[in-house]
Scaffold this active site. Structure first.
Site: not given
Ligand SMILES: Cc1cc2nc3c(=O)[nH]c(=O)nc-3n(C[C@H](O)[C@H](O)[C@H](O)COP(=O)(O)O)c2cc1C
Length: 369
Positions: A23, A75, A107, A239
């Protein structure tokens, strides 16, 4: 293995390194950059099924695909089978053609959870299955699911949810290895992701489901850790790609080489061009780019001064000029994140702190739902 074609039903994805729906981040310009650096599949930002019948301009901006995008996923989240089925149908009737649809069951945002969407869905495995079933019936593209381990640390439903989703027919199961009440500093529970995959495999029998691990993938090493510890078929980067679309090339090319200043500038200016093309020149475009600028300039010396000036960046021409000036102050061949770096992505990094609150549509556009 991650380099191999990856199938979602009949849909052939070039490799198993996916860009998460993000997002406020995974818009057309950023997706194009990630695709060019190797991302196998990219997604538009999460949509609200309940908001689909009455979209505003911002939602229209979200639902876009560039002709240069070879493959694209959407999604969506929704609280009930009926709402999801209707939202998914409306999406499929749009000019935008998506190749696959993922259901968000992870989410953590209060507003989303309060409506029974996102991670609230994993509280009830049966409801998760019903939502998936209705969505599969509503659309002609492969449907997948992205979940967390459970709603709270003490209520981990991952096995029951995976069992149900596998029986109903998810084509891909993405597991973020945390519960809803975890912060980013909480470690990824690789063993619990593995338990979820095992439950899904045993429920699916001979039917192949793509198992995808998500959480703390920041580089080649952490990508390998996810594969080795969970036995996943693919990985989803979140991230780790912020200001770092090179992560796809590193993982797929099995190397940990960082871009030099000139390689870095080349990609960042391309992102600037795509961003300008999509949002056109102006204040809104520049504000939307500020967070990317913050993320991009990390890892080189002297970036602090530029980071401190970000709030004064008001046009895309200004973005370009500041980037060029900054790059000129550095040796062309200097690698990013050398001994000199001032800031590196760590496990407890929460990018939302650096996102412009007024324009963080990741939360804002759900007001309409
Ligand atoms: C800025 C931001 C926006 C995100 N938007 C979504 C989203 O729209 N849909 C989703 O399934 N997860 C979303 N996430 C979650 C990530 O896809 C992921 O599941 C979560 O950050 C864990 O992974 P990481 O530790 O590698 O960041 C978002 C995370 C961040 C940081």
């Amino acid at each position: 293995m991650l380099n191999d074609p990856f199938y979602l039903g009949n849909l052939k994805v070039p490799n198993g390194v996916l860009l998460a729906p993000l997002a406020g981040v995974s818009d057309v310009p950023f997706r194009r950059v990630c695709q060019e650096l190797g991302a196998g599949l990219t997604y538009i930002e999460m949509l609200s099924a309940a908001g689909m019948p009455h979209q505003n301009r911002k939602a229209g901006e979200l639902i876009a695909r560039d002709v240069a995008e070879p493959i694209l996923g959407a999604q969506m989240t929704g609280a009930t089978p009926e709402i999801m089925a209707l939202g998914a149908k409306i999406l499929m009737e749009k000019d935008l053609v998506v190749d696959t649809l993922d259901i968000n069951m992870g989410c953590p945002v209060k507003k989303i959870v309060g409506r029974g969407c996102g991670s609230a869905i994993v509280k009830d495995p049966k409801r998760a299955g019903d939502i998936l079933r209705a969505t599969i019936e509503a659309v002609d593209v492969p449907v997948s699911t992205k979940i967390r381990l459970g709603f709270t640390k003490s209520e981990q439903t991952v096995e029951a949810v995976c069992d149900e989703l596998a029986r109903v027919g998810t084509e891909m199961l993405v597991i973020h290895g945390r519960t809803r009440d975890c912060g980013y500093s909480d470690p990824i529970q690789y063993d619990r992701i593995k338990d979820g995959f095992a439950a899904a495999r045993s429920a699916a029998g001979d039917r192949k489901i793509q198992m995808v691990g998500n959480g703390n993938i920041f580089d080649l090493k952490t990508a390998k850790e996810m594969v080795d510890k969970t036995g996943c078929d693919g990985i989803m980067v979140s991230r780790g790609c912020l200001g770092n679309p090179w992560i796809f090339d590193q993982i797929l090319g099995d190397h940990d080489r960082q871009p030099t200043v000139s390689e870095w500038l080349d990609v960042v200016l391309r992102h600037v061009d795509y961003h300008r093309e999509f949002y056109t020149e102006g204040h809104y475009a520049a504000i939307r780019f500020r967070k990317h600028l913050l993320w991009y300039v990390s890892g080189f010396p002297g970036s602090r001064a530029l980071r401190n000036e970000i709030s004064q960046v008001n046009t895309m021409a200004d973005v370009r000029e500041r980037l060029l000036r900054y790059a000129e102050s550095l040796p062309d061949e200097l690698p990013r994140y050398g001994d000199h770096h001032e800031f590196a992505r760590t496990e407890d990094y929460d990018p939302k702190g650096e996102m412009d609150r007024d324009h963080d549509r990741g939360v804002e556009h759900y007001e309409d739902a």
